[in-house]
Scaffold this active site. Structure first.
Site, PDB file in Angstrom:
ATOM      1  N   LYS A 195     -16.343  -1.362   3.230  1.00 66.16           N
ATOM      2  CA  LYS A 195     -16.155  -0.882   1.858  1.00 66.16           C
ATOM      3  C   LYS A 195     -15.332  -1.874   1.045  1.00 66.16           C
ATOM      4  O   LYS A 195     -15.695  -2.245  -0.068  1.00 66.16           O
ATOM      5  CB  LYS A 195     -15.433   0.478   1.873  1.00 66.16           C
ATOM      6  N   ASN A 196     -14.211  -2.298   1.607  1.00 65.69           N
ATOM      7  CA  ASN A 196     -13.313  -3.130   0.808  1.00 65.69           C
ATOM      8  C   ASN A 196     -13.805  -4.568   0.667  1.00 65.69           C
ATOM      9  O   ASN A 196     -13.260  -5.326  -0.133  1.00 65.69           O
ATOM     10  CB  ASN A 196     -11.899  -3.085   1.383  1.00 65.69           C
ATOM     11  N   ARG A 225     -16.131   8.791  -0.008  1.00 67.78           N
ATOM     12  CA  ARG A 225     -15.999   7.564  -0.803  1.00 67.78           C
ATOM     13  C   ARG A 225     -16.067   6.348   0.104  1.00 67.78           C
ATOM     14  O   ARG A 225     -16.506   5.281  -0.334  1.00 67.78           O
ATOM     15  CB  ARG A 225     -14.621   7.504  -1.472  1.00 67.78           C
ATOM     16  N   ARG A 275       0.102   1.604  -8.154  1.00 72.81           N
ATOM     17  CA  ARG A 275      -0.969   0.600  -8.218  1.00 72.81           C
ATOM     18  C   ARG A 275      -0.917  -0.253  -9.490  1.00 72.81           C
ATOM     19  O   ARG A 275      -1.865  -0.285 -10.283  1.00 72.81           O
ATOM     20  CB  ARG A 275      -2.361   1.260  -8.080  1.00 72.81           C
ATOM     21  N   PRO A 276       0.176  -0.983  -9.697  1.00 78.12           N
ATOM     22  CA  PRO A 276       0.243  -1.852 -10.882  1.00 78.12           C
ATOM     23  C   PRO A 276      -0.736  -3.029 -10.784  1.00 78.12           C
ATOM     24  O   PRO A 276      -1.274  -3.315  -9.709  1.00 78.12           O
ATOM     25  CB  PRO A 276       1.693  -2.357 -10.871  1.00 78.12           C
ATOM     26  N   ILE A 277      -0.947  -3.731 -11.907  1.00 83.37           N
ATOM     27  CA  ILE A 277      -1.914  -4.843 -11.927  1.00 83.37           C
ATOM     28  C   ILE A 277      -1.303  -6.131 -12.479  1.00 83.37           C
ATOM     29  O   ILE A 277      -2.014  -7.048 -12.859  1.00 83.37           O
ATOM     30  CB  ILE A 277      -3.160  -4.475 -12.775  1.00 83.37           C
ATOM     31  N   ARG A 325     -10.368   2.909  -8.521  1.00 82.73           N
ATOM     32  CA  ARG A 325      -9.469   1.865  -9.017  1.00 82.73           C
ATOM     33  C   ARG A 325     -10.059   0.465  -8.885  1.00 82.73           C
ATOM     34  O   ARG A 325      -9.793  -0.410  -9.693  1.00 82.73           O
ATOM     35  CB  ARG A 325      -8.142   1.931  -8.271  1.00 82.73           C
ATOM     36  N   ASP A 371      -4.142   0.926   5.833  1.00 78.77           N
ATOM     37  CA  ASP A 371      -5.265   1.865   5.830  1.00 78.77           C
ATOM     38  C   ASP A 371      -5.463   2.565   7.178  1.00 78.77           C
ATOM     39  O   ASP A 371      -6.198   3.551   7.265  1.00 78.77           O
ATOM     40  CB  ASP A 371      -6.565   1.145   5.430  1.00 78.77           C
ATOM     41  N   CYS A 402      -2.440   6.497  -8.355  1.00 81.75           N
ATOM     42  CA  CYS A 402      -3.170   7.449  -7.518  1.00 81.75           C
ATOM     43  C   CYS A 402      -2.211   8.027  -6.496  1.00 81.75           C
ATOM     44  O   CYS A 402      -1.022   7.703  -6.501  1.00 81.75           O
ATOM     45  CB  CYS A 402      -4.379   6.796  -6.870  1.00 81.75           C
TER      46      CYS A 402
HETATM   47  N1  EPU Z   1       0.737  -4.596  -6.256  1.00 81.76           N
HETATM   48  C1  EPU Z   1       1.610  -4.893  -7.269  1.00 81.76           C
HETATM   49  N2  EPU Z   1       1.133  -5.558  -8.364  1.00 81.76           N
HETATM   50  C2  EPU Z   1      -0.172  -5.947  -8.471  1.00 81.76           C
HETATM   51  C3  EPU Z   1      -1.060  -5.644  -7.425  1.00 81.76           C
HETATM   52  C4  EPU Z   1      -0.570  -4.967  -6.315  1.00 81.76           C
HETATM   53  O1  EPU Z   1       2.787  -4.552  -7.213  1.00 81.76           O
HETATM   54  O2  EPU Z   1      -0.536  -6.555  -9.498  1.00 81.76           O
HETATM   55  C5  EPU Z   1       1.245  -3.835  -5.096  1.00 81.76           C
HETATM   56  C6  EPU Z   1       0.540  -2.478  -4.972  1.00 81.76           C
HETATM   57  O3  EPU Z   1       1.114  -1.521  -5.814  1.00 81.76           O
HETATM   58  C7  EPU Z   1       0.738  -2.169  -3.524  1.00 81.76           C
HETATM   59  C8  EPU Z   1       0.675  -3.554  -2.860  1.00 81.76           C
HETATM   60  O4  EPU Z   1       0.905  -4.493  -3.900  1.00 81.76           O
HETATM   61  O5  EPU Z   1       1.989  -1.581  -3.325  1.00 81.76           O
HETATM   62  C9  EPU Z   1      -0.636  -3.858  -2.194  1.00 81.76           C
HETATM   63  O6  EPU Z   1      -1.690  -3.793  -3.128  1.00 81.76           O
HETATM   64  P1  EPU Z   1      -2.990  -4.690  -3.041  1.00 81.76           P
HETATM   65  O7  EPU Z   1      -3.243  -5.277  -4.382  1.00 81.76           O
HETATM   66  O8  EPU Z   1      -2.894  -5.629  -1.874  1.00 81.76           O
HETATM   67  O9  EPU Z   1      -4.082  -3.606  -2.722  1.00 81.76           O
HETATM   68  P2  EPU Z   1      -5.413  -3.285  -3.515  1.00 81.76           P
HETATM   69  O10 EPU Z   1      -6.171  -4.543  -3.743  1.00 81.76           O
HETATM   70  O11 EPU Z   1      -5.126  -2.392  -4.650  1.00 81.76           O
HETATM   71  C10 EPU Z   1      -6.800  -3.070  -1.303  1.00 81.76           C
HETATM   72  C11 EPU Z   1      -7.688  -2.028  -0.695  1.00 81.76           C
HETATM   73  C12 EPU Z   1      -6.842  -0.854  -0.224  1.00 81.76           C
HETATM   74  C13 EPU Z   1      -5.837  -1.374   0.787  1.00 81.76           C
HETATM   75  C14 EPU Z   1      -4.986  -2.487   0.162  1.00 81.76           C
HETATM   76  C15 EPU Z   1      -4.003  -3.127   1.115  1.00 81.76           C
HETATM   77  C16 EPU Z   1      -9.762  -2.314  -1.884  1.00 81.76           C
HETATM   78  C17 EPU Z   1     -10.756  -1.771  -2.834  1.00 81.76           C
HETATM   79  N3  EPU Z   1      -8.678  -1.587  -1.660  1.00 81.76           N
HETATM   80  O12 EPU Z   1      -6.179  -2.432  -2.419  1.00 81.76           O
HETATM   81  O13 EPU Z   1      -7.723   0.055   0.417  1.00 81.76           O
HETATM   82  O14 EPU Z   1      -4.993  -0.335   1.196  1.00 81.76           O
HETATM   83  O15 EPU Z   1      -5.864  -3.524  -0.341  1.00 81.76           O
HETATM   84  O16 EPU Z   1      -4.661  -3.639   2.213  1.00 81.76           O
HETATM   85  O17 EPU Z   1      -9.960  -3.386  -1.328  1.00 81.76           O
HETATM   86  C18 EPU Z   1      -8.424   2.120   1.268  1.00 81.76           C
HETATM   87  O18 EPU Z   1      -9.451   1.543   1.665  1.00 81.76           O
HETATM   88  O19 EPU Z   1      -8.134   3.282   1.610  1.00 81.76           O
HETATM   89  C19 EPU Z   1      -7.513   1.406   0.379  1.00 81.76           C
HETATM   90  C20 EPU Z   1      -6.563   2.003  -0.334  1.00 81.76           C
END
Ligand code: EPU
Length: 421
Positions: free
Chosen positions: A22-23, A400, A122-124, A93, A308, A117
């Site tokens: 999925k990811n 999902r 989940r900041p960006i 997201r 995860d 969520c």
């Molecule tokens: N973070 C920030 N700022 C940012 C981006 C991230 O502070 O700009 C923080 C997040 O808030 C979090 C940490 O960094 O605390 C990790 O976030 P990351 O960006 O690595 O995760 P993601 O890309 O949002 C993906 C997976 C998640 C998985 C995480 C960590 C996808 C679609 N989602 O999320 O998958 O937990 O990486 O490995 O690839 C799941 O499959 O259940 C799931 C939540």
């Protein structure tokens, strides 16, 4: 609303085939917006999240055709809209990942933002930091309901990520493929899904090197070509079935998993006494050999223990001898499953980012909910060893992200059915 009814089951036995990740597939589908040419994707898991992203990229201009259950072609001859509307992005997201490809291809992206969520805010800001480094202008309204990014021409630049965010690494990698000149990303995420995206981009004609290490270098190109790519197996699905073998004291042959992707989960299960053997046919996971004991876990970016798999592993730890400590380092609020497990008879105490799990608990089936995708998987695992019936609601979270979840468990001997209430 659909539910799962789960009954205490005999130790799971048999084999299970792992689906495409999925990811990995979600960023790859978003990246297909970068190219005018046709991308063929194989081993695409049949998931609700894939459907959601298919609808979004179709709206933006992609022609998406499903050739068979797990094969799609995606071709984006032209971008028809540079705006991703709220009703299409709020379901997932990862939809935000279309911003980078839209920006790189057209110079503009406006994407409405889903809020936080259940697992965290989940900041960006790391994604936006990367776009700014490439010369883009980023505007957000005061309440952060949308982000608009524009650029006449992206120019390659050094990007340092303060944290190895998976999404930010993917997003910046995609945008930089069409920028002028080189973009080194430092402190990049090293997850296998990043490597899969880099391989896909390179098959399209991009020049990405170093994916899977902490520095990724992208040299911008002018144009892309047609490509054909198979998605990697889902390491979290593989981990979930490895933990299923452990919690039920069963014996499961996991086919099609990449062993190196699940090393941390395998190492921790082995510490608990689970026996894992590599065979010609796959990974044999045996929870029926030794008495199983506690261990401690800290979630970390890859190759550390994946966040995860934290909740399914915690369900397992409630059943072993001794106490365990689990520290969640990635998301600030990923213990939502704890109260549900405790309602089934577990004894888990939370202190900030740590949870203490007292083992050897006798679990009883009751009405519980899936608070997120992986918490839902944890509740299914707990239900398999709990006395009586576990009634699990809000299972749309599970659907999902896990392909044919119920069917795969039933094939291993689990007593689980899906009902429409
Ligand atoms: N973070 C920030 N700022 C940012 C981006 C991230 O502070 O700009 C923080 C997040 O808030 C979090 C940490 O960094 O605390 C990790 O976030 P990351 O960006 O690595 O995760 P993601 O890309 O949002 C993906 C997976 C998640 C998985 C995480 C960590 C996808 C679609 N989602 O999320 O998958 O937990 O990486 O490995 O690839 C799941 O499959 O259940 C799931 C939540």
């Amino acid at each position: 609303m659909a539910k799962y009814l789960i009954q205490k089951s005999a130790p799971l036995k048999g084999e299970v085939e792992i689906s495409g990740s999925k990811n990995a597939v979600l960023p790859i589908m978003a990246a297909a917006l970068l190219s005018e040419e046709e991308c063929t994707l194989r081993d695409v898991p049949a998931l609700r999240d894939v459907e959601v992203l298919k609808d979004l990229i179709s709206y933006l201009g992609a022609e998406v055709n499903r050739i068979d259950t797990n094969t799609y072609t995606i071709q984006t001859r032209e971008i028809k809209s540079t705006e991703a509307p709220f009703d299409l992005v709020n379901k997932m997201r990862a939809s935000f990942l279309v911003a980078g490809p839209l920006l790189a291809r057209t110079g503009r992206a406006k994407v409405y933002m889903p809020g936080g969520c259940t697992i965290g805010a989940r900041p960006i800001e790391l994604h936006l930091k990367g776009f700014r480094a490439l010369g883009a202008e980023v505007r957000q309204d005061e309440v952060g309901s949308y982000v608009e990014i524009t650029s006449d021409r992206l120019v390659g630049a050094n990007v340092y990520l303060d944290f190895p965010s998976v999404g930010a690494t993917e997003h910046i990698m995609m945008a930089a493929t069409l920028a002028d000149g080189p973009t080194p990303i430092q402190t990049a995420a090293e997850e296998p899904e990043i490597v899969d995206l880099a391989n896909f981009l390179n098959k399209m004609g991009a020049r990405v090197k170093g994916a899977g290490t902490e520095t990724i270098k992208i040299d911008g190109v002018e144009k892309f070509k047609a490509c054909n790519h198979g998605i990697i197996p889902d390491r979290i699905e593989a981990g979930t079935f490895m933990i299923a073998a452990a919690i039920t004291r069963g014996n499961i042959l996991i086919k099609n998993a990449v062993n190196s992707h699940v090393k941390a989960i395998a190492a921790k299960l082995t510490e608990c006494g689970v026996v894992i053997e590599d065979t010609d046919e796959g990974m044999l996971v045996r929870g029926d050999v030794n008495p199983l004991v506690s261990t401690n876990i800290k979630t970390m970016p890859y190759p550390g223990f994946p966040t995860d798999a934290q909740s399914p592993f915690m369900a397992f730890l409630t059943t072993v001898e001794g106490s365990s400590v689990v520290i969640e380092n990635i998301f600030e609020n990923r213990f939502m499953h704890v109260s549900e497990l405790n309602r089934m008879g577990a004894n888990i105490k939370i202190d900030g980012r740590s949870a203490i799990i007292y083992g050897n608990r006798h679990l009883e089936g009751t009405k519980v909910i899936s608070t997120d995708l992986r918490a839902g998987a944890a509740m299914v695992l707990a239900g398999l060893v709990a006395d009586g019936t576990t009634e699990l609601s809000e299972i749309y979270h599970i659907e999902r992200g896990y392909e044919n979840f119920v069917e795969k468990f039933r094939k291993l001997g689990a007593t689980i059915i899906r009902i429409d209430d």
